[in-house]
Write a protein that holds these residues in place. Structure first.
Motif, PDB file in Angstrom:
ATOM      1  N   LYS A 735      20.799 -19.888  48.492  1.00 47.34           N
ATOM      2  CA  LYS A 735      21.775 -21.119  48.482  1.00 47.34           C
ATOM      3  C   LYS A 735      21.429 -21.862  47.422  1.00 47.34           C
ATOM      4  CE  LYS A 735      25.362 -23.196  50.476  1.00 47.34           C
ATOM      5  NZ  LYS A 735      26.751 -22.562  50.786  1.00 47.34           N
ATOM      6  N   LEU A 736      19.979 -22.085  47.293  1.00 49.96           N
ATOM      7  CA  LEU A 736      19.540 -23.075  46.123  1.00 49.96           C
ATOM      8  C   LEU A 736      19.939 -22.016  44.598  1.00 49.96           C
ATOM      9  CD1 LEU A 736      16.068 -24.124  47.055  1.00 49.96           C
ATOM     10  CD2 LEU A 736      18.123 -25.491  46.557  1.00 49.96           C
ATOM     11  N   GLN A 737      19.618 -20.604  44.828  1.00 54.25           N
ATOM     12  CA  GLN A 737      19.966 -19.958  43.482  1.00 54.25           C
ATOM     13  C   GLN A 737      21.416 -19.936  42.889  1.00 54.25           C
ATOM     14  OE1 GLN A 737      20.211 -15.655  44.367  1.00 54.25           O
ATOM     15  NE2 GLN A 737      19.017 -15.218  42.680  1.00 54.25           N
ATOM     16  N   THR A 738      22.346 -20.428  44.010  1.00 54.29           N
ATOM     17  CA  THR A 738      23.763 -20.722  43.686  1.00 54.29           C
ATOM     18  C   THR A 738      23.822 -21.828  42.867  1.00 54.29           C
ATOM     19  OG1 THR A 738      24.641 -19.477  45.226  1.00 54.29           O
ATOM     20  CG2 THR A 738      26.172 -20.664  44.032  1.00 54.29           C
ATOM     21  N   PHE A 739      23.168 -22.899  43.502  1.00 49.70           N
ATOM     22  CA  PHE A 739      23.240 -24.140  43.230  1.00 49.70           C
ATOM     23  C   PHE A 739      22.706 -24.636  41.649  1.00 49.70           C
ATOM     24  CE2 PHE A 739      21.575 -28.740  42.868  1.00 49.70           C
ATOM     25  CZ  PHE A 739      22.979 -29.367  42.795  1.00 49.70           C
ATOM     26  N   VAL A 740      21.473 -23.931  41.499  1.00 46.17           N
ATOM     27  CA  VAL A 740      20.778 -23.983  40.177  1.00 46.17           C
ATOM     28  C   VAL A 740      21.631 -23.263  39.262  1.00 46.17           C
ATOM     29  CG1 VAL A 740      18.611 -23.732  39.019  1.00 46.17           C
ATOM     30  CG2 VAL A 740      18.521 -24.535  41.487  1.00 46.17           C
ATOM     31  N   GLY A 741      22.075 -22.091  39.501  1.00 44.11           N
ATOM     32  CA  GLY A 741      22.793 -21.304  38.424  1.00 44.11           C
ATOM     33  C   GLY A 741      23.841 -22.143  37.973  1.00 44.11           C
ATOM     34  N   THR A 742      24.555 -22.772  38.624  1.00 44.53           N
ATOM     35  CA  THR A 742      25.686 -23.723  38.375  1.00 44.53           C
ATOM     36  C   THR A 742      25.130 -24.723  37.366  1.00 44.53           C
ATOM     37  OG1 THR A 742      26.878 -23.579  40.406  1.00 44.53           O
ATOM     38  CG2 THR A 742      27.426 -25.302  38.860  1.00 44.53           C
ATOM     39  N   LEU A 743      23.963 -25.107  37.711  1.00 40.94           N
ATOM     40  CA  LEU A 743      23.467 -26.311  36.696  1.00 40.94           C
ATOM     41  C   LEU A 743      22.919 -25.506  35.238  1.00 40.94           C
ATOM     42  CD1 LEU A 743      21.149 -28.376  39.182  1.00 40.94           C
ATOM     43  CD2 LEU A 743      23.627 -28.572  38.329  1.00 40.94           C
ATOM     44  N   LEU A 744      22.306 -24.537  35.486  1.00 41.13           N
ATOM     45  CA  LEU A 744      22.055 -23.781  34.461  1.00 41.13           C
ATOM     46  C   LEU A 744      23.205 -23.441  33.204  1.00 41.13           C
ATOM     47  CD1 LEU A 744      19.191 -21.366  35.639  1.00 41.13           C
ATOM     48  CD2 LEU A 744      18.880 -23.485  34.201  1.00 41.13           C
ATOM     49  N   LYS A 745      24.246 -22.922  33.942  1.00 38.14           N
ATOM     50  CA  LYS A 745      25.600 -22.605  33.354  1.00 38.14           C
ATOM     51  C   LYS A 745      25.899 -23.673  32.348  1.00 38.14           C
ATOM     52  CE  LYS A 745      30.014 -20.554  33.879  1.00 38.14           C
ATOM     53  NZ  LYS A 745      31.092 -20.091  35.038  1.00 38.14           N
ATOM     54  N   ASN A 746      25.891 -24.824  33.325  1.00 37.18           N
ATOM     55  CA  ASN A 746      26.486 -26.117  32.578  1.00 37.18           C
ATOM     56  C   ASN A 746      25.584 -26.512  31.203  1.00 37.18           C
ATOM     57  OD1 ASN A 746      28.419 -26.458  34.225  1.00 37.18           O
ATOM     58  ND2 ASN A 746      27.174 -27.966  35.702  1.00 37.18           N
ATOM     59  N   MET A 747      24.292 -25.977  31.353  1.00 38.65           N
ATOM     60  CA  MET A 747      23.405 -26.349  30.158  1.00 38.65           C
ATOM     61  C   MET A 747      23.516 -25.353  29.112  1.00 38.65           C
ATOM     62  SD  MET A 747      20.274 -27.427  32.519  1.00 38.65           S
ATOM     63  CE  MET A 747      18.894 -27.288  31.237  1.00 38.65           C
ATOM     64  N   GLY A 748      24.356 -24.204  29.218  1.00 41.20           N
ATOM     65  CA  GLY A 748      24.473 -23.154  28.378  1.00 41.20           C
ATOM     66  C   GLY A 748      23.158 -22.089  28.414  1.00 41.20           C
ATOM     67  N   ARG A 749      22.487 -22.061  29.531  1.00 41.51           N
ATOM     68  CA  ARG A 749      21.620 -21.206  29.527  1.00 41.51           C
ATOM     69  C   ARG A 749      21.562 -20.158  30.552  1.00 41.51           C
ATOM     70  NH1 ARG A 749      16.658 -22.888  27.269  1.00 41.51           N
ATOM     71  NH2 ARG A 749      16.290 -20.836  27.569  1.00 41.51           N
ATOM     72  N   SER A 750      22.286 -19.081  29.842  1.00 34.47           N
ATOM     73  CA  SER A 750      22.623 -18.046  31.070  1.00 34.47           C
ATOM     74  C   SER A 750      21.591 -16.852  30.705  1.00 34.47           C
ATOM     75  CB  SER A 750      23.755 -17.344  30.470  1.00 34.47           C
ATOM     76  OG  SER A 750      23.798 -16.877  28.972  1.00 34.47           O
ATOM     77  N   ASP A 751      20.406 -17.361  29.943  1.00 34.92           N
ATOM     78  CA  ASP A 751      19.416 -16.349  29.595  1.00 34.92           C
ATOM     79  C   ASP A 751      18.205 -16.367  30.585  1.00 34.92           C
ATOM     80  OD1 ASP A 751      18.748 -18.785  28.708  1.00 34.92           O
ATOM     81  OD2 ASP A 751      17.367 -18.180  27.348  1.00 34.92           O
ATOM     82  N   ILE A 752      18.221 -17.378  31.927  1.00 32.95           N
ATOM     83  CA  ILE A 752      17.280 -17.463  32.525  1.00 32.95           C
ATOM     84  C   ILE A 752      17.649 -17.056  34.191  1.00 32.95           C
ATOM     85  CG2 ILE A 752      16.130 -19.325  33.952  1.00 32.95           C
ATOM     86  CD1 ILE A 752      16.350 -21.100  31.344  1.00 32.95           C
ATOM     87  N   SER A 753      16.913 -16.093  34.714  1.00 33.68           N
ATOM     88  CA  SER A 753      17.081 -15.486  36.037  1.00 33.68           C
ATOM     89  C   SER A 753      16.570 -16.522  37.035  1.00 33.68           C
ATOM     90  CB  SER A 753      16.478 -14.243  36.072  1.00 33.68           C
ATOM     91  OG  SER A 753      16.784 -13.433  35.110  1.00 33.68           O
ATOM     92  N   ILE A 754      17.065 -16.191  38.264  1.00 34.54           N
ATOM     93  CA  ILE A 754      16.609 -17.227  39.228  1.00 34.54           C
ATOM     94  C   ILE A 754      16.148 -16.316  40.612  1.00 34.54           C
ATOM     95  CG2 ILE A 754      17.060 -19.028  41.079  1.00 34.54           C
ATOM     96  CD1 ILE A 754      19.272 -19.977  39.319  1.00 34.54           C
ATOM     97  N   ILE A 755      14.842 -16.350  40.865  1.00 36.44           N
ATOM     98  CA  ILE A 755      14.346 -15.320  41.618  1.00 36.44           C
ATOM     99  C   ILE A 755      14.090 -16.289  42.865  1.00 36.44           C
ATOM    100  CG2 ILE A 755      12.252 -14.018  42.418  1.00 36.44           C
ATOM    101  CD1 ILE A 755      11.567 -14.146  39.280  1.00 36.44           C
ATOM    102  N   ALA A 756      14.842 -15.662  44.183  1.00 33.03           N
ATOM    103  CA  ALA A 756      14.799 -16.259  45.501  1.00 33.03           C
ATOM    104  C   ALA A 756      13.599 -15.710  46.386  1.00 33.03           C
ATOM    105  CB  ALA A 756      16.041 -16.167  46.103  1.00 33.03           C
ATOM    106  N   MET A 757      12.785 -16.276  47.093  1.00 34.81           N
ATOM    107  CA  MET A 757      11.534 -15.691  47.715  1.00 34.81           C
ATOM    108  C   MET A 757      11.060 -16.737  48.719  1.00 34.81           C
ATOM    109  SD  MET A 757       8.017 -14.438  45.914  1.00 34.81           S
ATOM    110  CE  MET A 757       9.255 -13.248  45.073  1.00 34.81           C
ATOM    111  N   PRO A 758      10.949 -16.349  49.913  1.00 27.38           N
ATOM    112  CA  PRO A 758      10.146 -17.044  50.967  1.00 27.38           C
ATOM    113  C   PRO A 758       8.783 -17.412  50.541  1.00 27.38           C
ATOM    114  CG  PRO A 758      11.191 -15.308  52.128  1.00 27.38           C
ATOM    115  CD  PRO A 758      11.017 -14.907  50.467  1.00 27.38           C
ATOM    116  N   LEU A 759       8.508 -18.718  50.886  1.00 22.12           N
ATOM    117  CA  LEU A 759       7.202 -19.396  50.315  1.00 22.12           C
ATOM    118  C   LEU A 759       6.027 -18.526  50.969  1.00 22.12           C
ATOM    119  CD1 LEU A 759       5.473 -21.531  48.909  1.00 22.12           C
ATOM    120  CD2 LEU A 759       5.586 -22.929  51.438  1.00 22.12           C
TER     121      LEU A 759
END
Length: 942
Positions: A735-759
């Motif tokens: 869920k965080l991945q989706t939220f942060v992905g939207t923020l990165l898109k607004n910043m023009g950073r499509s080159d950054i992946s988001i890795i979701a992982m349990p602590l």
């Protein structure tokens, strides 16, 4: 039939239905009741009733509101003929009954709302404490912030006067133990006085507060902040009235003093047991939520009446708005209710300047106050009880009886907001500004003014709005109920982290359930034995989930929820490096630190000013004390300007055992960077020290020409990534991945992946993470993978996007290239002025302030640093606002010949303000500005 005859006839009709119990509950027939019954305006009814009273055709009972009775009803209730037609209160009226004189005796407590209901037992305790021979019983008043502990202590003092226990000039001495709790010697001197020579600087004997309180009351507020030695001195005083001044070895002084203490803490855990045992009377003041419904309405009516007197207009508030204000008072008690009432009255006043009545409707309330109605709707019993007492809208009048029960009210602003609003509206109308713009500007201004004054009582609704972006409202409301249930079960408060984490976890679980996905968990069956309390809560919560959402909850989900609760209940507030700024000059360090605190909102930083005539030994002593106070386990970064201060770090480390590192040539940007790295990035002391050794301000970095955005130390063969972690399954992290992905898109950073992982899987999956260059991590807890970490609650608050943008540059470097030194001063100054100014528009006044500073630099032939410019801009901005509200500072020193010679030039430079704003700076204000410049010149010459 004449109008006054109709009014009298209706009063007689209504009075036939009133008995003693009804009279106790209502206080009599009101003008509003009659006005509604006969369809006559309330003010006309009130005028007729007063005329009938003067003609001795009815009985008038003073109260909130004023009550009336027909002569027949009054005589029936009293059991005797009426010879007096006015009674100062309901108690006085009832006291006229021969058999009930003692029971209803008028006392100062009679004016206290709830004295016969919610506070009845407390009032009886207080009376007993005062009456006990010979000097009364020492008392401890316990209750949360805002319940009225100080007011209650004042009422006890007034009662002692009333019964003749004290003379008319007996003292009531107030001392807040928090004022000196860090300096026991000064505290002892303040309380008990000192003798000549007791310490350096004690040139004469000094009288203490105990001596001043002789034959009166000493009120010790926040007594839990009194150090153990202070508590011991007080309980010796309680024992026999004897005490010693600081510097004396024997208790040779005596004072007859009644001690009343107040605390917000549990006495058993916050005070010495020997101290508590000596206090025979402990009075617990109930919270606002624990008060009776009638008390809550009476309190609201009383506070509204106070506002009506201020604005000299009647105030009418509908029942839904009344319930919202009451329901929103959940943690700040009467203090919070008062602040909310002032906020809504100020907003309503702005929109009713031309109306005869100030009307408050539910639809016009701020969102955070409206939430109180929905909070209240969850308690049907209380909602019904309030409805029973609220038969119609509440109306209060300026001429209604109000009585100040306390001389100094900590919750009373020292400004008249309504006068400020009228002045500002008049000023803006004269400038030709449109009504909608005036309303928008003043509305924001009211929020800033009152929310700043009452910041400790305000809800963080913005965080809730952020949460609603990723958690639907039904789940969020359910989560808030779960939070309350756990708090009641465990008797402890949970922070916003719980709502975020549980809400995201529940969202992910319901989504998996709907899609019939099975998630395999490993090695968590042992939680039943290791986390019994959390497991028990999880069973209850899962049953609530099953009932509310009509879903089946597997046993494995119970165990996994146990892990989540256990993680969130831990006190994970990380230790941070503390920062101490010390500089030459009378206010250089403190001014710089105040700017940083305002900009970043952090409190792990303190300051020490070193006037030029202060000895280095005294400064070192102060440093030693402050370092011990602010260190929380990770050491202290000492930031200084020059001279002897640069050599104190090693001495402090050796003498205190606390690691201290020193950075010299301090500036406001350097301090900002230090605080940022200590708090947001959670760096250790050595890392912060190394990173700041060559730091000389943001412009050194931002002005470097660049054509591409480069990430420091980024391996060319590794893709960039952000690690998103949660404490349970991957659902929350996704869920965080989706939220942060939207923020990165607004910043023009499509080159950054988001890795979701349990602590708990981060360590085992390190090989997988090594394939990426991890820029930062986000989530509930820090995975400690050697990169900056953004906690979930910070990501969703108002600074979340700015934090992300700080760590990850946008894809448009041209934006960064244009951030130069003047722009940085401009931005920081505007942010600071937004905090301090309530009348002037910071955006419009800032160019004038910058021009003023530039002209001062040219006139004085100096170059101010960024920090000095910001300090001067903020000071002059506040001076302009003081001139607008006619509250300019008085310069108590004698102007020097140099100041007198420069006065004309400074007035000429300040002509900018008169030309654009019609504001003149007084001579006194200009002298203070000259002092600031003189301090700067002194420092630059060293």
């Amino acid at each position: 039939m004449k109008r006054n005859e109709r009014v009298l006839a209706q009063l007689e009709t209504l009075s036939t239905h009133i008995d003693l119990d009804t009279l106790l509950a209502t206080g009599g027939i009101t003008a509003l009741q009659i006005a509604e019954a006969v369809n006559i305006q309330r003010n006309n009814v009130s005028a007729d009733l007063n005329q009938l009273f003067r003609e001795q055709k009815l009985v008038k009972i003073n109260g909130r509101p004023v009550g009336y009775l027909s002569l027949a009803a009054a005589e029936q209730l009293l059991g005797t003929a009426v010879t007096t037609f006015f009674f100062d209160s309901l108690e006085v009226f009832l006291a006229a009954q021969p058999t009930t004189t003692a029971e209803y005796e008028k006392t100062p407590f009679s004016d206290l709302i709830g004295a016969t209901t919610s506070l009845r037992n407390q009032v009886e305790q207080a009376k007993a404490a005062i009456l006990y021979p010979p000097n009364g019983l020492d008392t401890l008043i316990v209750g949360p912030t805002g319940v009225g502990k100080t007011l209650f202590a004042n009422m006890m003092f007034n009662y002692a006067h009333h019964i003749g226990k004290y003379a008319a000039d007996s003292p009531f001495v107030v001392f807040n133990c928090a004022d000196y709790y860090t300096n026991p010697q000064l505290l002892m001197s303040h309380l008990f006085g000192h003798v000549k020579g007791a310490f350096t600087g004690a040139d004469t004997d000094k009288q203490g507060l105990v001596e001043k309180a002789h034959q009166g009351i000493l009120f010790l507020d926040e007594v839990h902040r009194l150090p153990p030695e202070g508590q011991e001195m007080i309980f010796y005083l309680m024992d026999n009235g004897n005490y010693a001044k600081l510097g004396e070895t024997e208790r040779q002084h005596h004072a007859d003093v009644l001690i009343i203490c107040a605390t917000t803490e549990n006495p058993e855990s916050s005070l010495l047991k020997t101290f508590v045992r000596r206090i025979p009377i402990i009075i617990n003041i109930p919270t606002f939520e624990e008060r009776a419904a009638k008390d809550k309405i009476d309190l609201l009516r009383f506070l509204l009446t106070t506002e009506a007197h201020r604005i000299k207009k009647p105030i009418e508030i509908d029942t839904e708005a009344t319930k919202a204000l009451i329901g929103n008072t959940t943690y700040g008690n009467v203090g919070q209710l008062k602040s909310n009432i002032q906020l809504v009255c100020a907003n309503a006043f702005l929109h009713s300047l031309k109306d005869d009545t100030l009307k408050i409707n539910f639809k016009d309330l701020p969102a955070e106050v409206k939430n109180g109605f929905f909070h209240l709707s969850g308690n049907r019993a209380e909602m019904q009880e309030l409805s029973d007492h609220l038969k119609s809208d509440v109306i209060v009048y300026p001429d209604d009886n109000t009585k100040s029960l306390i001389k100094d009210d900590a919750y009373e602003p020292d400004f008249n907001l309504y006068s400020i609003i009228e002045d500002k509206v008049g000023f803006m109308v004269d400038q030709g500004i449109k009504d909608e713009e005036i309303n928008r500007f003043i509305g924001i201004d009211i929020d800033i003014h009152l929310n700043s004054f009452y910041s400790k009582f305000q809800n963080n609704t913005q965080s809730r709005e952020k949460m609603l972006k990723v958690i639907n409202e039904d789940i969020l409301n359910f989560t808030e109920n779960i939070k309350s249930m756990i708090e009641q079960h465990l008797h402890r408060k949970l922070d916003e982290r719980f709502i975020l984490a549980f809400g995201l976890h529940l969202t992910a679980f319901l989504k998996r359930n709907k899609e019939h996905k099975i998630v395999r968990y490993a090695n968590i069956e042992n939680v039943v034995q290791e986390m019994a309390t959390e497991y028990e809560l999880s069973i209850q919560i899962n049953q609530m989930i099953k009932t509310h959402f009509s879903v089946s909850v597997p046993m494995m989900e119970t165990m996994y929820l146990t892990l989540l609760i256990n993680s969130l209940l831990k006190d994970n507030k990380s230790q941070r490096v503390a920062i101490l700024v010390a500089m030459h000059g009378s206010s250089s360090a403190s001014s710089m630190v105040n700017v940083v605190k305002k900009l970043l909102g952090e409190n792990n930083i303190e300051s020490i000013d070193m006037p030029l005539d202060l000895s280095p030994k005294k400064v070192l002593d102060d440093m030693r004390r402050v370092v011990r106070e602010i260190d929380n386990g990770k050491g202290v970064l000492l930031m200084v300007d020059m001279g002897s201060l640069t050599g104190f770090g090693d001495i402090l480390t050796e003498e205190t055992g606390i690691p201290v590192k020193t950075i010299d040539m301090v500036s406001t940007p350097t301090v900002l960077e230090a605080v940022r790295k200590a708090t947001i990035m959670e760096m250790d002391l050595e890392t912060i020290y190394r990173s700041l050794k060559d730091f000389r301000g943001y412009e050194n970095y931002l002005e470097k020409p660049t054509t591409t955005v480069a990430i420091p130390d980024s391996p060319a063969d590794k893709p960039l990534a952000i690690l998103s972690v949660c404490t349970t399954g991957e659902g929350t992290a996704l869920k965080l991945q989706t939220f942060v992905g939207t923020l990165l898109k607004n910043m023009g950073r499509s080159d950054i992946s988001i890795i979701a992982m349990p602590l708990h899987e981060v360590a085992q999956r390190q090989t997988e993470l090594d394939q990426y260059h991890i820029l930062l991590s986000i989530g509930i807890a820090n995975p400690n993978v050697g990169v900056p970490f953004i906690p979930l609650e910070q990501l969703f608050d108002s600074e979340g996007e700015a934090l992300l943008n700080h760590y990850i540059p946008t894809a448009t470097p041209l934006v960064l290239e244009h951030i130069n030194k003047p722009s940085m001063v401009l931005q920081m100054s505007e942010e600071s002025l937004n905090e301090f100014l309530t009348y002037l528009n910071p955006t419009k006044v800032l160019p004038l302030l910058l021009a003023f500073v530039n002209d001062i630099e040219q006139f004085e032939n100096i170059q101010l640093t960024n920090g000095q410019k910001i300090n001067l801009i903020v000071h002059v901005g506040c001076a302009l606002e003081r001139a607008v509200v006619k509250e300019t500072l008085a310069y108590y020193a004698t102007a020097s010949p140099q100041q007198l010679s420069k006065r004309g030039d400074y007035h000429t430079i300040a002509q900018h303000f008169y030309n654009s704003l019609k504001i003149n700076l007084s001579d006194d204000e200009l002298y203070y500005i000259m002092d600031m410049i003189a301090d700067t010149l002194t420092i630059q010459s060293l």
